[in-house]
Scaffold this active site. Structure first.
Site, PDB file in Angstrom:
ATOM      1  N   GLN A   1     -69.777  26.059 -71.047  1.00 33.92           N
ATOM      2  CA  GLN A   1     -69.014  24.818 -71.245  1.00 33.92           C
ATOM      3  C   GLN A   1     -68.755  24.098 -69.925  1.00 33.92           C
ATOM      4  O   GLN A   1     -68.684  22.868 -69.879  1.00 33.92           O
ATOM      5  CB  GLN A   1     -67.686  25.108 -71.946  1.00 33.92           C
ATOM      6  CG  GLN A   1     -67.821  25.569 -73.382  1.00 33.92           C
ATOM      7  CD  GLN A   1     -67.727  27.077 -73.494  1.00 33.92           C
ATOM      8  OE1 GLN A   1     -68.227  27.797 -72.639  1.00 33.92           O
ATOM      9  NE2 GLN A   1     -67.087  27.565 -74.536  1.00 33.92           N
TER      10      GLN A   1
ATOM     11  N   ARG B   1     -61.752  29.071 -87.241  1.00 29.29           N
ATOM     12  CA  ARG B   1     -61.596  29.807 -85.983  1.00 29.29           C
ATOM     13  C   ARG B   1     -60.154  30.289 -85.893  1.00 29.29           C
ATOM     14  O   ARG B   1     -59.232  29.479 -86.016  1.00 29.29           O
ATOM     15  CB  ARG B   1     -61.965  28.943 -84.773  1.00 29.29           C
ATOM     16  CG  ARG B   1     -63.424  28.483 -84.762  1.00 29.29           C
ATOM     17  CD  ARG B   1     -63.835  27.917 -83.432  1.00 29.29           C
ATOM     18  NE  ARG B   1     -63.957  28.958 -82.415  1.00 29.29           N
ATOM     19  CZ  ARG B   1     -64.239  28.710 -81.131  1.00 29.29           C
ATOM     20  NH1 ARG B   1     -64.399  27.462 -80.721  1.00 29.29           N
ATOM     21  NH2 ARG B   1     -64.330  29.704 -80.271  1.00 29.29           N
TER      22      ARG B   1
ATOM     23  N   ARG C   1     -65.138  21.680 -80.247  1.00 30.56           N
ATOM     24  CA  ARG C   1     -64.473  22.869 -79.710  1.00 30.56           C
ATOM     25  C   ARG C   1     -63.351  22.381 -78.798  1.00 30.56           C
ATOM     26  O   ARG C   1     -63.255  21.215 -78.464  1.00 30.56           O
ATOM     27  CB  ARG C   1     -65.458  23.767 -78.957  1.00 30.56           C
ATOM     28  CG  ARG C   1     -66.459  22.999 -78.145  1.00 30.56           C
ATOM     29  CD  ARG C   1     -66.781  23.587 -76.826  1.00 30.56           C
ATOM     30  NE  ARG C   1     -65.610  23.777 -76.000  1.00 30.56           N
ATOM     31  CZ  ARG C   1     -65.036  22.811 -75.270  1.00 30.56           C
ATOM     32  NH1 ARG C   1     -65.486  21.565 -75.338  1.00 30.56           N
ATOM     33  NH2 ARG C   1     -63.985  23.076 -74.518  1.00 30.56           N
ATOM     34  N   GLY C   2     -62.489  23.337 -78.415  1.00 29.94           N
ATOM     35  CA  GLY C   2     -61.281  22.985 -77.688  1.00 29.94           C
ATOM     36  C   GLY C   2     -60.133  22.881 -78.677  1.00 29.94           C
ATOM     37  O   GLY C   2     -60.245  22.196 -79.701  1.00 29.94           O
ATOM     38  N   ALA C   3     -59.027  23.569 -78.375  1.00 34.16           N
ATOM     39  CA  ALA C   3     -57.945  23.690 -79.353  1.00 34.16           C
ATOM     40  C   ALA C   3     -57.443  22.349 -79.886  1.00 34.16           C
ATOM     41  O   ALA C   3     -57.353  22.154 -81.104  1.00 34.16           O
ATOM     42  CB  ALA C   3     -56.796  24.505 -78.757  1.00 34.16           C
TER      43      ALA C   3
ATOM     44  N   ASN D   1     -56.705  31.894 -73.548  1.00 35.58           N
ATOM     45  CA  ASN D   1     -57.665  30.855 -73.188  1.00 35.58           C
ATOM     46  C   ASN D   1     -59.061  31.469 -73.090  1.00 35.58           C
ATOM     47  O   ASN D   1     -59.244  32.664 -73.326  1.00 35.58           O
ATOM     48  CB  ASN D   1     -57.249  30.206 -71.857  1.00 35.58           C
ATOM     49  CG  ASN D   1     -57.980  28.892 -71.609  1.00 35.58           C
ATOM     50  OD1 ASN D   1     -58.014  28.023 -72.475  1.00 35.58           O
ATOM     51  ND2 ASN D   1     -58.560  28.739 -70.436  1.00 35.58           N
ATOM     52  N   LYS D   2     -60.024  30.655 -72.755  1.00 30.79           N
ATOM     53  CA  LYS D   2     -61.415  31.079 -72.695  1.00 30.79           C
ATOM     54  C   LYS D   2     -61.564  32.375 -71.900  1.00 30.79           C
ATOM     55  O   LYS D   2     -60.946  32.552 -70.856  1.00 30.79           O
ATOM     56  CB  LYS D   2     -62.262  29.971 -72.062  1.00 30.79           C
ATOM     57  CG  LYS D   2     -63.740  30.281 -71.923  1.00 30.79           C
ATOM     58  CD  LYS D   2     -64.380  30.676 -73.240  1.00 30.79           C
ATOM     59  CE  LYS D   2     -64.197  29.632 -74.327  1.00 30.79           C
ATOM     60  NZ  LYS D   2     -64.711  30.096 -75.642  1.00 30.79           N
TER      61      LYS D   2
ATOM     62  N   ASP E   1     -55.561  27.788 -75.411  1.00 27.44           N
ATOM     63  CA  ASP E   1     -55.719  27.691 -76.855  1.00 27.44           C
ATOM     64  C   ASP E   1     -54.457  28.129 -77.585  1.00 27.44           C
ATOM     65  O   ASP E   1     -54.255  27.791 -78.746  1.00 27.44           O
ATOM     66  CB  ASP E   1     -56.902  28.549 -77.311  1.00 27.44           C
ATOM     67  CG  ASP E   1     -58.231  27.908 -76.939  1.00 27.44           C
ATOM     68  OD1 ASP E   1     -58.841  27.290 -77.820  1.00 27.44           O
ATOM     69  OD2 ASP E   1     -58.630  28.013 -75.773  1.00 27.44           O
TER      70      ASP E   1
END
Length: 367
Positions: A209, A106, A63-65, A260-261, A250
């Protein structure tokens, strides 16, 4: 996921506060540190084809762009290796189908489409050994990300004065990138320079996270961290405990809106109210000039079970539903500075982002 466990894959041992690498290509094998199992277990999975890579991205093994983009690039290599010698003239058609499959994993992180576009361009220009050329391009994407993170780390750290404290959110470190990290890269560089008094990390519901991943990274790299519940942020800033909020992104749209998150927008609003500065650290691959603003971004909706359950146990009352967007949109006017490998943009807006995109394209042509 169609993979096998490989506990022999460890992190790179490098100097300073930077010892973690969560994506590896070794002996023609892609290895991914399973982030769902951290911090209790360090388990490595080795997806063998595009379908397994897609599952790894969708199921948040990775995970993470930036990390998603890098993993996708290696997934294209796996697909090419599978089809090149076994499918005759139809191999490219099967590879393109696999690119579409990976691209569906995603929808919100622009790095996924960006990396696949680079791999497709490489395929179109490939010569007599397309598999080797695709692998070289995937490795280049990986290496460039790490280099960009180190540049962003130094640039962002340059904005922080000695004795300051910072709050970060979600996970933006080596686990979310090729290595070193975006926002966490800034924190690593600032800590190494002796500038930081304290580092706070929001736990980041519902996947935690911050608690599971950011705290694990920082402790592994000997950087003390204070974990806090997400709803403590206002009290922390009201009390003057931090001078910067530092996050990743992201996607950044043409006008400077930051995707973003989920929860990032709340932090930006609180920070502006209490006079705390808000920094976004993101590589130029995260910029999306094709979208005018954040309202045009498809926000991923994830399973309600992630909110209704915790660690495999239901915590919500029977019959309750849940709304679970994975990201939110932080308006550009709430961002004090955007840090990229091409430089720092203060108060990002449409004109500033247009210049940054142009500078990045010029640099890529020179490279």
């Amino acid at each position: 996921m169609n993979g096998l466990t490989d506990n022999s894959c460890g992190a790179d041992t490098t100097s300073g506060h930077d010892t973690i690498r969560a994506i590896r290509w070794r002996d023609d094998t892609l290895s991914l540190l399973d982030q769902r199992r951290l911090p209790e277990e360090e388990i490595w999975l080795c997806p063998g084809d595009a379908a397994a890579v897609t599952s790894a991205i969708r199921d948040m093994v990775v995970r993470g762009a930036p990390a998603i983009g890098i993993t996708a690039a290696y997934g294209v290599v796996l697909s090419a290796r599978q089809h090149y010698r076994s499918s005759g003239k139809a191999w490219q058609e099967k590879l393109v189908a696999d690119l579409e499959l990976i691209g569906s994993a995603r929808p919100t992180a622009v790095n996924l489409a960006w990396a696949l576009s680079r791999m497709q361009e490489c395929l179109q220009q490939a010569g007599t050994d397309p598999v080797a050329e695709l692998l070289e391009e995937a490795r280049r994407i990986h290496t460039e990300d790490i280099e960009a993170n180190h540049i962003m780390g130094e640039l962002g750290a340059g904005l922080i004065d000695a004795g300051m404290s910072v709050l970060t959110y979600c996970n933006t470190g080596s686990l979310a990138t090729g290595g070193y990290g975006t926002a966490l890269g800034v924190i690593r560089s600032a800590w190494r320079a002796g500038k930081l008094r304290e580092v706070f990390a929001g736990e980041t519901r519902p996947w935690l996270q911050g608690a599971r991943l950011t705290a694990w990274e920082l402790m592994r790299d000997r950087i003390p961290v204070m974990l806090m519940t997400d709803n403590s942020a206002a009290a922390l800033m009201q009390g003057g405990r931090v001078q910067w909020v530092i996050t990743g992104a992201d996607r950044v749209t043409a006008n400077g809106d930051v995707i973003n998150k989920i929860g990032t927008c709340s932090l930006a609003i609180i920070a502006r109210h209490y006079g705390v500065r808000f920094m976004v650290a993101a590589p130029c691959s995260t910029l999306d000039p094709a979208l005018a603003d954040g309202a045009q971004v498809e926000i991923e909706q994830r399973s309600p079970d992630e909110v209704l359950n915790l660690a495999g146990r239901r915590i919500a009352a029977a019959g309750a539903g849940a709304w679970n967007p994975a990201f939110d949109v932080t308006p550009a006017e709430l961002v004090d500075c955007l840090v990229t490998e091409q430089g720092v943009v203060r108060r990002p807006d449409r004109e500033a982002l247009k210049g940054l995109v142009a500078a990045n394209q010029t640099q890529k042509q020179l490279d």
